[in-house]
Design a protein around this motif. Structure first.
Motif, mmCIF file in Angstrom:
data_model
loop_
_atom_site.group_PDB
_atom_site.id
_atom_site.type_symbol
_atom_site.label_atom_id
_atom_site.label_comp_id
_atom_site.label_asym_id
_atom_site.label_seq_id
_atom_site.Cartn_x
_atom_site.Cartn_y
_atom_site.Cartn_z
ATOM 1 N N LEU A 63 0.848 -1.177 0.000
ATOM 2 C CA LEU A 63 0.000 0.000 0.000
ATOM 3 C C LEU A 63 0.892 1.238 0.000
ATOM 4 C CD1 LEU A 63 -2.602 -1.076 2.733
ATOM 5 C CD2 LEU A 63 -2.892 -1.166 0.245
ATOM 6 N N PRO A 64 0.355 2.385 -0.399
ATOM 7 C CA PRO A 64 1.156 3.607 -0.290
ATOM 8 C C PRO A 64 1.394 3.967 1.167
ATOM 9 C CG PRO A 64 -1.106 4.121 -0.889
ATOM 10 C CD PRO A 64 -0.975 2.629 -0.975
ATOM 11 N N ARG A 65 2.334 4.836 1.396
ATOM 12 C CA ARG A 65 2.648 5.236 2.760
ATOM 13 C C ARG A 65 1.472 5.982 3.384
ATOM 14 N NH1 ARG A 65 6.913 5.479 5.995
ATOM 15 N NH2 ARG A 65 7.015 7.088 7.604
ATOM 16 N N ALA A 66 1.154 5.632 4.615
ATOM 17 C CA ALA A 66 0.127 6.324 5.388
ATOM 18 C C ALA A 66 0.346 6.016 6.854
ATOM 19 C CB ALA A 66 -1.274 5.900 4.957
ATOM 20 N N ARG A 67 0.099 6.986 7.693
ATOM 21 C CA ARG A 67 0.331 6.746 9.117
ATOM 22 C C ARG A 67 -0.715 5.777 9.667
ATOM 23 N NH1 ARG A 67 1.401 10.187 12.486
ATOM 24 N NH2 ARG A 67 0.264 9.289 14.215
ATOM 25 N N PRO A 68 -0.310 4.891 10.547
ATOM 26 C CA PRO A 68 -1.254 3.961 11.161
ATOM 27 C C PRO A 68 -2.074 4.652 12.247
ATOM 28 C CG PRO A 68 0.908 3.615 12.100
ATOM 29 C CD PRO A 68 1.073 4.660 11.027
ATOM 30 N N GLU A 69 -3.296 4.181 12.427
ATOM 31 C CA GLU A 69 -4.154 4.756 13.451
ATOM 32 C C GLU A 69 -4.467 3.784 14.581
ATOM 33 O OE1 GLU A 69 -7.533 6.461 11.401
ATOM 34 O OE2 GLU A 69 -6.416 8.365 11.180
ATOM 35 N N ARG A 70 -4.844 2.552 14.229
ATOM 36 C CA ARG A 70 -5.141 1.577 15.282
ATOM 37 C C ARG A 70 -4.642 0.197 14.862
ATOM 38 N NH1 ARG A 70 -8.200 3.920 19.187
ATOM 39 N NH2 ARG A 70 -8.355 1.948 20.339
ATOM 40 N N LEU A 71 -4.188 -0.568 15.857
ATOM 41 C CA LEU A 71 -3.802 -1.965 15.669
ATOM 42 C C LEU A 71 -4.921 -2.834 16.209
ATOM 43 C CD1 LEU A 71 -1.670 -4.188 15.005
ATOM 44 C CD2 LEU A 71 -0.875 -3.935 17.372
ATOM 45 N N LEU A 72 -5.402 -3.741 15.374
ATOM 46 C CA LEU A 72 -6.506 -4.626 15.742
ATOM 47 C C LEU A 72 -6.041 -6.071 15.648
ATOM 48 C CD1 LEU A 72 -9.215 -2.894 13.515
ATOM 49 C CD2 LEU A 72 -8.699 -2.386 15.905
ATOM 50 N N ILE A 73 -6.048 -6.772 16.761
ATOM 51 C CA ILE A 73 -5.689 -8.196 16.779
ATOM 52 C C ILE A 73 -6.854 -8.933 17.427
ATOM 53 C CG2 ILE A 73 -3.924 -9.910 17.317
ATOM 54 C CD1 ILE A 73 -1.975 -7.671 17.906
ATOM 55 N N PRO A 74 -7.833 -9.376 16.634
ATOM 56 C CA PRO A 74 -9.044 -9.970 17.209
ATOM 57 C C PRO A 74 -8.781 -11.148 18.144
ATOM 58 C CG PRO A 74 -9.358 -9.486 14.886
ATOM 59 C CD PRO A 74 -7.899 -9.266 15.169
ATOM 60 N N LYS A 75 -7.826 -11.992 17.794
ATOM 61 C CA LYS A 75 -7.610 -13.207 18.592
ATOM 62 C C LYS A 75 -7.280 -12.903 20.038
ATOM 63 C CE LYS A 75 -5.060 -17.567 18.707
ATOM 64 N NZ LYS A 75 -4.098 -18.463 17.995
ATOM 65 N N ILE A 76 -6.559 -11.807 20.278
ATOM 66 C CA ILE A 76 -6.157 -11.487 21.656
ATOM 67 C C ILE A 76 -6.789 -10.176 22.135
ATOM 68 C CG2 ILE A 76 -4.031 -12.840 21.595
ATOM 69 C CD1 ILE A 76 -2.484 -10.259 21.072
ATOM 70 N N ALA A 77 -7.868 -9.775 21.465
ATOM 71 C CA ALA A 77 -8.675 -8.622 21.878
ATOM 72 C C ALA A 77 -7.867 -7.334 21.990
ATOM 73 C CB ALA A 77 -9.390 -8.929 23.196
ATOM 74 N N VAL A 78 -6.955 -7.118 21.045
ATOM 75 C CA VAL A 78 -6.204 -5.866 21.007
ATOM 76 C C VAL A 78 -6.897 -4.882 20.069
ATOM 77 C CG1 VAL A 78 -4.072 -4.762 20.206
ATOM 78 C CG2 VAL A 78 -3.961 -6.819 21.619
ATOM 79 N N ASP A 79 -7.146 -3.707 20.565
ATOM 80 C CA ASP A 79 -7.657 -2.585 19.775
ATOM 81 C C ASP A 79 -6.976 -1.354 20.352
ATOM 82 O OD1 ASP A 79 -8.976 -0.531 18.529
ATOM 83 O OD2 ASP A 79 -11.002 -1.290 18.927
ATOM 84 N N ALA A 80 -5.834 -0.980 19.771
ATOM 85 C CA ALA A 80 -4.977 0.026 20.398
ATOM 86 C C ALA A 80 -4.564 1.103 19.407
ATOM 87 C CB ALA A 80 -3.731 -0.639 20.979
ATOM 88 N N PRO A 81 -4.498 2.340 19.869
ATOM 89 C CA PRO A 81 -4.006 3.424 19.016
ATOM 90 C C PRO A 81 -2.490 3.378 18.903
ATOM 91 C CG PRO A 81 -4.483 4.259 21.194
ATOM 92 C CD PRO A 81 -4.915 2.818 21.189
ATOM 93 N N PHE A 82 -1.981 4.045 17.890
ATOM 94 C CA PHE A 82 -0.544 4.126 17.664
ATOM 95 C C PHE A 82 0.033 5.428 18.207
ATOM 96 C CE2 PHE A 82 -1.335 0.829 14.561
ATOM 97 C CZ PHE A 82 -0.144 0.116 14.516
ATOM 98 N N SER A 83 1.255 5.326 18.651
ATOM 99 C CA SER A 83 2.054 6.486 19.017
ATOM 100 C C SER A 83 3.272 6.510 18.101
ATOM 101 C CB SER A 83 2.499 6.385 20.476
ATOM 102 O OG SER A 83 3.419 7.406 20.803
ATOM 103 N N ASP A 84 3.592 7.683 17.562
ATOM 104 C CA ASP A 84 4.805 7.811 16.750
ATOM 105 C C ASP A 84 6.025 7.748 17.658
ATOM 106 O OD1 ASP A 84 3.032 8.256 14.740
ATOM 107 O OD2 ASP A 84 3.755 10.252 14.229
ATOM 108 N N LEU A 85 6.988 6.943 17.287
ATOM 109 C CA LEU A 85 8.252 6.877 18.005
ATOM 110 C C LEU A 85 9.281 7.630 17.184
ATOM 111 C CD1 LEU A 85 8.202 3.130 19.122
ATOM 112 C CD2 LEU A 85 7.292 5.137 20.296
ATOM 113 N N ILE A 86 9.784 8.722 17.720
ATOM 114 C CA ILE A 86 10.711 9.582 16.996
ATOM 115 C C ILE A 86 12.021 9.710 17.751
ATOM 116 C CG2 ILE A 86 8.852 10.884 15.916
ATOM 117 C CD1 ILE A 86 9.405 13.122 17.958
ATOM 118 N N ILE A 87 13.059 10.065 17.031
ATOM 119 C CA ILE A 87 14.370 10.231 17.650
ATOM 120 C C ILE A 87 14.451 11.599 18.308
ATOM 121 C CG2 ILE A 87 16.838 10.396 17.196
ATOM 122 C CD1 ILE A 87 16.342 8.382 14.894
ATOM 123 N N GLY A 88 14.800 11.625 19.588
ATOM 124 C CA GLY A 88 14.870 12.859 20.346
ATOM 125 C C GLY A 88 16.252 13.477 20.317
ATOM 126 N N PRO A 89 16.442 14.559 21.073
ATOM 127 C CA PRO A 89 17.710 15.288 21.059
ATOM 128 C C PRO A 89 18.901 14.487 21.571
ATOM 129 C CG PRO A 89 16.251 16.112 22.783
ATOM 130 C CD PRO A 89 15.444 15.201 21.933
#
Length: 212
Positions: A63-89
């Motif tokens: 697929l083209p690049r796009a930021r993720p919004e939620r991770l869904l794993i039905p088998k283990i009942a995961v429905d979680a938002p994403f946080s961007d992990l960026i390199i800090g100072p």
């Protein structure tokens, strides 16, 4: 899987530290449970290695690049938002919110889930008070599916190829993080026993998957 409790030790919430080295991404997923710690081992991730080396990978379904919004794993009942992990100072990747048990992080300058390449998704296994988003990640098996909803309105569907635990001193860097012409994803968390003396989990759990 959560760390075993101890009446003599209080653990704080886990964190991640990721760093860079030269022209490739050096990733370190570190958990801090002061005074007890658990950590992902430092790893080198060759994001963009094909371009750097001149190698050509056949591009598969993606697929083209796009930021993720939620991770869904039905088998283990995961429905979680994403946080961007960026390199800090400091040159390390800033951790996601340490007090959120239902949050996953992705390396925002690497492949996005569904894009060609290896998308890295990491989550807490536990916190001071309870199990966290990836507490049951070890239940995933070959053929299971999970999904990533994206900002472009598409849903990236992944099928699990394998789920393995690796000793931290024998972690297969290239296998987990190497560049690829497919749209792949890795779900990563801590695993194994919690060693109170070493203040660390003994293993990492990695779920390997590809876009379908």
């Amino acid at each position: 899987m959560t760390a075993p409790s101890s009446s003599s030790e209080t653990r704080s919430t886990s964190m991640w530290l990721w760093g860079t080295a030269f022209l490739v991404l050096a990733m370190m997923l570190a958990g801090r449970h002061g005074p007890a710690d658990y950590a992902y081992p430092p790893r080198t991730v060759q994001t963009g290695a094909a371009a750097a080396s001149g190698a050509a990978y056949p591009v598969g379904k993606h697929l083209p690049r796009a930021r993720p919004e939620r991770l869904l794993i039905p088998k283990i009942a995961v429905d979680a938002p994403f946080s961007d992990l960026i390199i800090g100072p400091t040159g390390h990747l800033q951790p996601p919110a340490a007090d959120d048990t239902n949050l996953v992080g992705w390396y925002a300058h690497g492949a996005s889930p569904g894009e060609t390449g290896t998308a890295i998704i990491a989550g807490h296994v536990d916190t001071t008070t309870s199990a966290a988003v990836f507490a049951n990640l070890s239940e995933l098996e070959k053929g299971d599916r999970f999904y990533v909803t994206r900002a472009d309105g598409r849903k990236a569907s992944f099928v699990v190829d394998d789920a393995e635990k690796f000793e931290k001193d024998d972690f297969p860097d290239q296998r987990v993080y190497a560049d690829t012409g497919q749209a792949q994803a890795r779900l990563i968390t801590c695993a194994g026993d919690y060693d109170h003396k070493a203040k660390d989990y003994t293993e990492n759990l990695v779920v390997f998957a590809h876009l379908v």
